[in-house]
Motif scaffolding. Structure first.
Motif, PDB file in Angstrom:
ATOM      1  N   GLY A   1       0.844  -1.197   0.000  1.00 31.82           N
ATOM      2  CA  GLY A   1       0.000   0.000   0.000  1.00 31.82           C
ATOM      3  C   GLY A   1       0.876   1.241   0.000  1.00 31.82           C
ATOM      4  O   GLY A   1       2.093   1.164  -0.224  1.00 31.82           O
ATOM      5  N   ALA A   2       0.262   2.368   0.278  1.00 32.04           N
ATOM      6  CA  ALA A   2       0.987   3.640   0.213  1.00 32.04           C
ATOM      7  C   ALA A   2       2.120   3.688   1.232  1.00 32.04           C
ATOM      8  O   ALA A   2       3.188   4.251   0.969  1.00 32.04           O
ATOM      9  N   THR A   3       1.900   3.087   2.394  1.00 35.79           N
ATOM     10  CA  THR A   3       2.936   3.106   3.431  1.00 35.79           C
ATOM     11  C   THR A   3       4.176   2.372   2.946  1.00 35.79           C
ATOM     12  O   THR A   3       5.303   2.880   3.050  1.00 35.79           O
ATOM     13  N   GLU A   4       3.986   1.185   2.420  1.00 31.71           N
ATOM     14  CA  GLU A   4       5.156   0.433   1.958  1.00 31.71           C
ATOM     15  C   GLU A   4       5.817   1.136   0.772  1.00 31.71           C
ATOM     16  O   GLU A   4       7.044   1.129   0.643  1.00 31.71           O
TER      17      GLU A   4
ATOM     18  N   GLU B   1       0.571  16.230   5.549  1.00 33.86           N
ATOM     19  CA  GLU B   1       0.817  14.831   5.195  1.00 33.86           C
ATOM     20  C   GLU B   1       0.322  13.854   6.263  1.00 33.86           C
ATOM     21  O   GLU B   1       0.328  14.148   7.459  1.00 33.86           O
ATOM     22  N   HIS B   2      -0.052  12.693   5.792  1.00 33.83           N
ATOM     23  CA  HIS B   2      -0.332  11.531   6.648  1.00 33.83           C
ATOM     24  C   HIS B   2       0.994  11.065   7.253  1.00 33.83           C
ATOM     25  O   HIS B   2       2.058  11.250   6.643  1.00 33.83           O
ATOM     26  N   HIS B   3       0.953  10.468   8.432  1.00 32.75           N
ATOM     27  CA  HIS B   3       2.196  10.010   9.070  1.00 32.75           C
ATOM     28  C   HIS B   3       3.033   9.131   8.130  1.00 32.75           C
ATOM     29  O   HIS B   3       4.262   9.116   8.217  1.00 32.75           O
ATOM     30  N   SER B   4       2.354   8.391   7.258  1.00 29.24           N
ATOM     31  CA  SER B   4       3.112   7.491   6.380  1.00 29.24           C
ATOM     32  C   SER B   4       3.887   8.259   5.312  1.00 29.24           C
ATOM     33  O   SER B   4       4.738   7.676   4.641  1.00 29.24           O
ATOM     34  N   ASN B   5       3.611   9.557   5.183  1.00 26.15           N
ATOM     35  CA  ASN B   5       4.409  10.384   4.269  1.00 26.15           C
ATOM     36  C   ASN B   5       5.241  11.396   5.059  1.00 26.15           C
ATOM     37  O   ASN B   5       5.656  12.417   4.519  1.00 26.15           O
TER      38      ASN B   5
ATOM     39  N   VAL C   1       4.566  11.224  -4.932  1.00 24.07           N
ATOM     40  CA  VAL C   1       3.183  11.634  -4.663  1.00 24.07           C
ATOM     41  C   VAL C   1       2.470  10.509  -3.931  1.00 24.07           C
ATOM     42  O   VAL C   1       2.427   9.366  -4.402  1.00 24.07           O
ATOM     43  N   ASP C   2       1.917  10.853  -2.769  1.00 24.96           N
ATOM     44  CA  ASP C   2       1.106   9.908  -2.008  1.00 24.96           C
ATOM     45  C   ASP C   2      -0.317  10.013  -2.541  1.00 24.96           C
ATOM     46  O   ASP C   2      -1.046  10.950  -2.221  1.00 24.96           O
ATOM     47  N   GLY C   3      -0.678   9.034  -3.358  1.00 22.97           N
ATOM     48  CA  GLY C   3      -1.984   9.091  -4.010  1.00 22.97           C
ATOM     49  C   GLY C   3      -3.064   8.301  -3.299  1.00 22.97           C
ATOM     50  O   GLY C   3      -4.128   8.042  -3.882  1.00 22.97           O
ATOM     51  N   ALA C   4      -2.824   7.963  -2.012  1.00 21.49           N
ATOM     52  CA  ALA C   4      -3.797   7.134  -1.285  1.00 21.49           C
ATOM     53  C   ALA C   4      -5.200   7.725  -1.350  1.00 21.49           C
ATOM     54  O   ALA C   4      -6.185   6.998  -1.507  1.00 21.49           O
ATOM     55  N   GLN C   5      -5.294   9.067  -1.238  1.00 23.29           N
ATOM     56  CA  GLN C   5      -6.622   9.701  -1.240  1.00 23.29           C
ATOM     57  C   GLN C   5      -6.941  10.378  -2.569  1.00 23.29           C
ATOM     58  O   GLN C   5      -8.041  10.905  -2.735  1.00 23.29           O
TER      59      GLN C   5
ATOM     60  N   LEU D   1      -0.361   4.246  -4.498  1.00 25.45           N
ATOM     61  CA  LEU D   1      -1.779   4.125  -4.124  1.00 25.45           C
ATOM     62  C   LEU D   1      -2.029   2.849  -3.329  1.00 25.45           C
ATOM     63  O   LEU D   1      -1.292   1.872  -3.452  1.00 25.45           O
ATOM     64  N   SER D   2      -3.062   2.912  -2.512  1.00 24.23           N
ATOM     65  CA  SER D   2      -3.463   1.783  -1.656  1.00 24.23           C
ATOM     66  C   SER D   2      -4.717   1.151  -2.233  1.00 24.23           C
ATOM     67  O   SER D   2      -5.741   1.828  -2.382  1.00 24.23           O
ATOM     68  N   GLY D   3      -4.664  -0.153  -2.503  1.00 26.31           N
ATOM     69  CA  GLY D   3      -5.817  -0.838  -3.067  1.00 26.31           C
ATOM     70  C   GLY D   3      -7.060  -0.742  -2.197  1.00 26.31           C
ATOM     71  O   GLY D   3      -8.168  -0.537  -2.695  1.00 26.31           O
ATOM     72  N   HIS D   4      -6.874  -0.860  -0.888  1.00 27.16           N
ATOM     73  CA  HIS D   4      -8.066  -0.921  -0.025  1.00 27.16           C
ATOM     74  C   HIS D   4      -8.832   0.394   0.030  1.00 27.16           C
ATOM     75  O   HIS D   4      -9.995   0.421   0.426  1.00 27.16           O
ATOM     76  N   LYS D   5      -8.187   1.475  -0.388  1.00 28.15           N
ATOM     77  CA  LYS D   5      -8.902   2.755  -0.474  1.00 28.15           C
ATOM     78  C   LYS D   5      -9.495   2.943  -1.861  1.00 28.15           C
ATOM     79  O   LYS D   5     -10.117   3.948  -2.165  1.00 28.15           O
ATOM     80  N   LEU D   6      -9.241   1.959  -2.718  1.00 28.51           N
ATOM     81  CA  LEU D   6      -9.666   2.014  -4.124  1.00 28.51           C
ATOM     82  C   LEU D   6     -10.609   0.841  -4.407  1.00 28.51           C
ATOM     83  O   LEU D   6     -10.593   0.271  -5.483  1.00 28.51           O
TER      84      LEU D   6
HETATM   85  N1  PMP Z   1      -1.515   8.471   2.841  1.00 30.11           N
HETATM   86  C1  PMP Z   1      -2.747   8.918   3.058  1.00 30.11           C
HETATM   87  C2  PMP Z   1      -3.107  10.300   2.614  1.00 30.11           C
HETATM   88  C3  PMP Z   1      -3.667   8.089   3.700  1.00 30.11           C
HETATM   89  O1  PMP Z   1      -4.913   8.537   3.922  1.00 30.11           O
HETATM   90  C4  PMP Z   1      -3.287   6.801   4.106  1.00 30.11           C
HETATM   91  C5  PMP Z   1      -4.240   5.868   4.820  1.00 30.11           C
HETATM   92  N2  PMP Z   1      -5.041   6.461   5.772  1.00 30.11           N
HETATM   93  C6  PMP Z   1      -1.984   6.382   3.838  1.00 30.11           C
HETATM   94  C7  PMP Z   1      -1.137   7.250   3.195  1.00 30.11           C
HETATM   95  C8  PMP Z   1      -1.496   5.039   4.222  1.00 30.11           C
HETATM   96  O2  PMP Z   1      -2.123   4.082   3.481  1.00 30.11           O
HETATM   97  P1  PMP Z   1      -1.949   2.527   3.850  1.00 30.11           P
HETATM   98  O3  PMP Z   1      -2.204   2.423   5.305  1.00 30.11           O
HETATM   99  O4  PMP Z   1      -2.972   1.876   3.020  1.00 30.11           O
HETATM  100  O5  PMP Z   1      -0.571   2.152   3.491  1.00 30.11           O
END
Ligand code: PMP
Length: 424
Positions: free
Chosen positions: A108-111, A137-141, A214-218, A237-242
């Protein structure tokens, strides 16, 4: 073993508006009740629900094709490999990559962010260099870049966000400098909904020779994605958000960058040859897919993308824009409600505070009404600090949500007021 289910074809794309009632019938979970009431699912930024074609594709894969990929000469292994690689090709088309080798399957986006931090940035960043992110940014970015900075002596900088929730582009441009090695920015904010001007950001970064992740999760669940038009180097991008299963996503990377990158994890499938004297790497994307991947997840993600293509992302965006306007207007009528994030354009994410009520109480009261929203810091603590709150309540919409559901949310918010004793 159950008999294979027929695959429902997604609603046929046409010029007309989205038929939301037809769409809802494709999502079995939307028909269920929770706490004795019809489910109103408004937590799509956390994860989305899955349409029948995705559920069927995963089930069919396990019932008819399951085998390990890339290694076997036997029939099933070849079939599973074919499906996995076909999915890669479909994802490449979905984001308009130049070729399927530019699509790396990951969790997903985190990895994806961690892969770029280790595989790309680690060997290119040193003491005094800078990584530029934004305050939204989300913590994962944020955290992968922070860890990279700690390991390399580089510095993490954050571009500010305006009171309306937009990126302060002038301040962002001022923060760019010859030491900026990488810019990491959300396509769309998971809290504010803000759609960032990615093309402009890429142009600015390019002037300093900085790569852009680019974090395209959203972004991907709401907007057509064209990585070549955006001009970015990496897109996650994260599949589970898609509308696809959890545990699958993609990292798009420009081919020449992927070719120059070190592997992220070592193991099977990512090598060309192994001996005790040394190991050579496979070409991308295999170099970044050590071990047995989430094959069924990739098949499910392909089905999700096919489904979205059937709807048409332009129609999805148009419908969501209308729903967002309706929701924003009706939430504004709730006494004591303070919205966060009024950027234009924005994806349909509505975060807010309600006078006199803690977000967790709001979430619990709404849940009793069957309305699922998210409360908390939304993995964006620096953004909470920016707006001076510990937490927010967030209603995040998808194309299967309706005006009626927004009405139910608003009614439930009035209930909050009643339960909290007219706190507002
Ligand atoms: N970036 C954004 C903007 C997110 O909203 C999320 C999930 N909430 C993530 C990254 C991380 O996505 P994932 O947990 O699917 O790796």
């Amino acid at each position: 073993m159950t008999a294979p289910q027929p695959v429902l074809s997604p609603p046929v794309s046409s010029d007309g508006p989205l038929d939301v009632d037809a769409v809802r019938r494709d999502f079995p979970i939307l028909g269920r009740a929770v706490r004795g009431r019809a489910l109103v699912y408004l937590d799509n930024a956390a994860t989305t629900q899955k349409p029948r074609p995705v559920i069927d594709a995963v089930e069919r894969y396990y019932e008819e094709e399951n085998a390990n990929i890339h290694r076997g000469v036997h029939f099933l292994s070849q079939q599973a490999t074919f499906s996995y690689e076909r999915a890669r090709g479909r994802l490449a088309t979905f984001v308009n990559a130049a070729e399927s080798a530019e699509v790396v399957f990951c969790r997903g986006a985190t990895e994806a962010a961690n892969l770029v931090a280790h595989g790309y940035a680690r060997s290119r960043v040193g003491p005094g260099d800078e990584i530029l992110v934004t305050h939204m940014e989300h913590h994962s970015n944020i955290v992968p870049w922070q860890m990279l900075c700690e390991a390399t002596g580089a510095r993490l900088r954050a571009a500010p966000v305006t009171d309306e929730g937009e990126l302060d582009l002038a301040a962002f441009a001022d923060l760019l400098c010859p030491r900026t090695r990488l810019v990491a920015v959300a396509h769309a904010s998971n809290v504010l909904g803000t759609v960032n001007p990615v093309r402009r950001i890429c142009d600015l970064a390019r002037e300093y020779g900085a790569a852009v992740f680019v974090d395209g999760a959203q972004g991907a669940p709401h907007l057509p994605v064209d990585v070549q038009a955006l001009g970015c180097d990496f897109y996650a991008l994260s599949g589970h958000k898609l509308f696809a299963p959890t545990g699958i996503g993609i990292l798009y990377g420009r081919r020449e960058l992927l070719e120059g990158m070190a592997p992220y994890e070592g193991g099977g499938s990512m090598i060309q040859s192994v001996s005790f004297e040394g190991t050579t790497w496979a070409e991308p994307p295999a170099r970044f897919e050590a071990g047995t991947p989430n094959i069924a997840g990739a098949v499910g993600l392909e089905a999700a993308v096919d489904y979205l293509n059937g709807l048409g992302m332009e129609r999805v965006s148009a419908y969501e824009e209308e729903l967002l306007a309706y929701a924003s207007g009706h939430l504004a009528e709730v006494e004591g409600l303070r919205p966060f994030g009024e950027a234009r354009p924005k994806v349909p994410v509505l975060s807010f505070a309600l006078d006199g009520a803690h977000p967790h109480d709001i979430g619990t009261i709404l849940d009793a009404e069957g309305v699922a929203v998210r409360t908390g810091h939304h993995c964006a603590q620096p953004l909470m600090q920016r707006f001076g709150v510990p937490a927010m309540t967030r209603a995040s919409l998808a194309f299967y949500n309706t005006r009626r559901e927004i009405d139910l949310l608003v009614e439930a918010l009035h209930e909050v007021d009643a339960v909290m004793g007219g706190a507002s």
